[in-house]
Write a protein that holds these residues in place. Structure first.
Motif, PDB file in Angstrom:
ATOM      1  N   MET A   1       0.771  -1.239   0.052  1.00 36.28           N
ATOM      2  CA  MET A   1      -0.122  -0.061   0.130  1.00 36.28           C
ATOM      3  C   MET A   1       0.979   1.289   0.082  1.00 36.28           C
ATOM      4  O   MET A   1       1.732   1.157   0.668  1.00 36.28           O
ATOM      5  CB  MET A   1      -0.870  -0.046   1.130  1.00 36.28           C
ATOM      6  CG  MET A   1      -2.030  -0.951   1.104  1.00 36.28           C
ATOM      7  SD  MET A   1      -2.999  -0.498   2.554  1.00 36.28           S
ATOM      8  CE  MET A   1      -4.823  -0.349   1.925  1.00 36.28           C
ATOM      9  N   GLU A   2       0.286   2.265  -0.547  1.00 43.17           N
ATOM     10  CA  GLU A   2       1.073   3.458  -0.565  1.00 43.17           C
ATOM     11  C   GLU A   2       0.980   4.249   0.682  1.00 43.17           C
ATOM     12  O   GLU A   2      -0.143   4.090   1.438  1.00 43.17           O
ATOM     13  CB  GLU A   2       0.707   4.478  -1.807  1.00 43.17           C
ATOM     14  CG  GLU A   2       0.758   3.708  -3.178  1.00 43.17           C
ATOM     15  CD  GLU A   2       0.359   4.596  -4.331  1.00 43.17           C
ATOM     16  OE1 GLU A   2      -0.001   5.804  -4.039  1.00 43.17           O
ATOM     17  OE2 GLU A   2       0.091   4.103  -5.384  1.00 43.17           O
ATOM     18  N   PRO A   3       1.830   5.077   1.186  1.00 40.60           N
ATOM     19  CA  PRO A   3       1.735   6.148   2.286  1.00 40.60           C
ATOM     20  C   PRO A   3       0.168   6.619   2.288  1.00 40.60           C
ATOM     21  O   PRO A   3      -0.080   6.962   3.530  1.00 40.60           O
ATOM     22  CB  PRO A   3       2.863   6.907   2.522  1.00 40.60           C
ATOM     23  CG  PRO A   3       3.909   6.169   1.196  1.00 40.60           C
ATOM     24  CD  PRO A   3       3.112   5.430   0.256  1.00 40.60           C
ATOM     25  N   THR A   4      -0.165   7.219   1.196  1.00 38.94           N
ATOM     26  CA  THR A   4      -1.474   8.048   1.208  1.00 38.94           C
ATOM     27  C   THR A   4      -2.579   7.268   1.699  1.00 38.94           C
ATOM     28  O   THR A   4      -3.591   7.648   2.324  1.00 38.94           O
ATOM     29  CB  THR A   4      -1.547   8.630  -0.049  1.00 38.94           C
ATOM     30  OG1 THR A   4      -1.809   7.660  -1.008  1.00 38.94           O
ATOM     31  CG2 THR A   4      -0.780   9.639  -0.403  1.00 38.94           C
TER      32      THR A   4
ATOM     33  N   TRP B   1      -2.353   4.568   3.762  1.00 36.80           N
ATOM     34  CA  TRP B   1      -2.176   4.183   5.239  1.00 36.80           C
ATOM     35  C   TRP B   1      -2.761   5.557   5.906  1.00 36.80           C
ATOM     36  O   TRP B   1      -3.295   5.304   7.020  1.00 36.80           O
ATOM     37  CB  TRP B   1      -0.716   4.018   5.508  1.00 36.80           C
ATOM     38  CG  TRP B   1      -0.232   2.384   5.190  1.00 36.80           C
ATOM     39  CD1 TRP B   1       0.412   2.294   4.075  1.00 36.80           C
ATOM     40  CD2 TRP B   1      -0.738   1.455   5.959  1.00 36.80           C
ATOM     41  NE1 TRP B   1       0.552   0.782   3.873  1.00 36.80           N
ATOM     42  CE2 TRP B   1      -0.162   0.492   5.369  1.00 36.80           C
ATOM     43  CE3 TRP B   1      -1.390   1.120   7.037  1.00 36.80           C
ATOM     44  CZ2 TRP B   1      -0.335  -0.995   5.776  1.00 36.80           C
ATOM     45  CZ3 TRP B   1      -1.700  -0.317   7.391  1.00 36.80           C
ATOM     46  CH2 TRP B   1      -1.038  -1.187   6.617  1.00 36.80           C
ATOM     47  N   MET B   2      -2.331   6.768   5.196  1.00 36.89           N
ATOM     48  CA  MET B   2      -2.785   7.943   6.401  1.00 36.89           C
ATOM     49  C   MET B   2      -4.248   8.027   6.116  1.00 36.89           C
ATOM     50  O   MET B   2      -5.105   8.556   6.980  1.00 36.89           O
ATOM     51  CB  MET B   2      -2.187   9.232   5.415  1.00 36.89           C
ATOM     52  CG  MET B   2      -0.735   9.256   5.791  1.00 36.89           C
ATOM     53  SD  MET B   2       0.190  10.505   4.812  1.00 36.89           S
ATOM     54  CE  MET B   2      -0.497  12.081   5.611  1.00 36.89           C
ATOM     55  N   GLY B   3      -4.793   7.666   5.111  1.00 33.04           N
ATOM     56  CA  GLY B   3      -6.394   7.580   4.977  1.00 33.04           C
ATOM     57  C   GLY B   3      -7.098   6.823   5.822  1.00 33.04           C
ATOM     58  O   GLY B   3      -8.043   7.057   6.524  1.00 33.04           O
ATOM     59  N   LEU B   4      -6.524   5.488   6.012  1.00 37.95           N
ATOM     60  CA  LEU B   4      -6.842   4.511   6.990  1.00 37.95           C
ATOM     61  C   LEU B   4      -6.874   5.129   8.316  1.00 37.95           C
ATOM     62  O   LEU B   4      -7.661   4.911   9.188  1.00 37.95           O
ATOM     63  CB  LEU B   4      -6.160   3.204   6.840  1.00 37.95           C
ATOM     64  CG  LEU B   4      -6.865   1.982   7.581  1.00 37.95           C
ATOM     65  CD1 LEU B   4      -8.087   1.710   7.344  1.00 37.95           C
ATOM     66  CD2 LEU B   4      -6.054   0.806   7.403  1.00 37.95           C
ATOM     67  N   ALA B   5      -5.711   5.786   8.864  1.00 36.24           N
ATOM     68  CA  ALA B   5      -5.473   6.082  10.003  1.00 36.24           C
ATOM     69  C   ALA B   5      -6.443   7.175  10.314  1.00 36.24           C
ATOM     70  O   ALA B   5      -6.821   7.388  11.586  1.00 36.24           O
ATOM     71  CB  ALA B   5      -3.643   6.798  10.164  1.00 36.24           C
ATOM     72  N   ALA B   6      -6.470   8.136   9.363  1.00 36.69           N
ATOM     73  CA  ALA B   6      -7.688   9.244   9.791  1.00 36.69           C
ATOM     74  C   ALA B   6      -9.086   8.482   9.944  1.00 36.69           C
ATOM     75  O   ALA B   6      -9.713   9.191  10.971  1.00 36.69           O
ATOM     76  CB  ALA B   6      -7.796  10.167   8.528  1.00 36.69           C
ATOM     77  N   VAL B   7      -9.384   7.777   9.222  1.00 40.09           N
ATOM     78  CA  VAL B   7     -10.580   7.044   9.308  1.00 40.09           C
ATOM     79  C   VAL B   7     -10.823   6.229  10.695  1.00 40.09           C
ATOM     80  O   VAL B   7     -11.700   6.518  11.473  1.00 40.09           O
ATOM     81  CB  VAL B   7     -11.034   5.973   8.442  1.00 40.09           C
ATOM     82  CG1 VAL B   7     -12.437   5.128   8.759  1.00 40.09           C
ATOM     83  CG2 VAL B   7     -11.133   6.790   7.041  1.00 40.09           C
TER      84      VAL B   7
END
Length: 115
Positions: free
Chosen positions: A1-4, A6-12
């Motif tokens: 997975m791309e870093p973006t 992971w960041m979206g998943l972390a935000a959710v």
């Protein structure tokens, strides 16, 4: 997975955890029975964990709302009286200075004349 991703998943995930914590905190705060100091002492306490409103509690809420509405109406009438007295003083001062009276809204003129 791309870093973006992971960041979206972390935000959710963070948003979901915050929502759950907020709901839990709100639920625990709603069970506390805070009755205002100026509330009538005849109002029955609500049983914790229920949403049922007794007829006495409903009557108490209606009486409180009516009292607040009457207070607002009295305050509005007082302020309207002050405004009309101020308009009268301004009219008297303008007429004393030789100025013709300014046209006034018919509703205000009727209210002033009934005083």
């Amino acid at each position: 997975m791309e870093p973006t991703n992971w960041m979206g998943l972390a935000a959710v995930l963070i948003t979901t955890i915050g929502s759950v914590a907020g709901m839990w905190a709100g639920r625990t705060r709603t069970t506390v029975q805070d009755i205002p100091v100026d509330a009538p002492s005849s109002a029955p306490a609500q049983v914790e964990g229920t949403w049922t409103v007794s007829p006495e509690m409903y009557k108490w809420v209606i009486e409180l709302a009516q009292r607040e509405a009457n207070t607002r109406a009295d305050r509005l009438e007082f302020l309207l009286g002050l405004a009309l007295a101020h308009i009268d003083r301004q009219d008297d001062a303008a007429q004393a200075a030789g100025l013709p009276p300014a046209p006034m809204d018919p509703e205000l003129a009727a209210a002033r004349d009934t005083r």
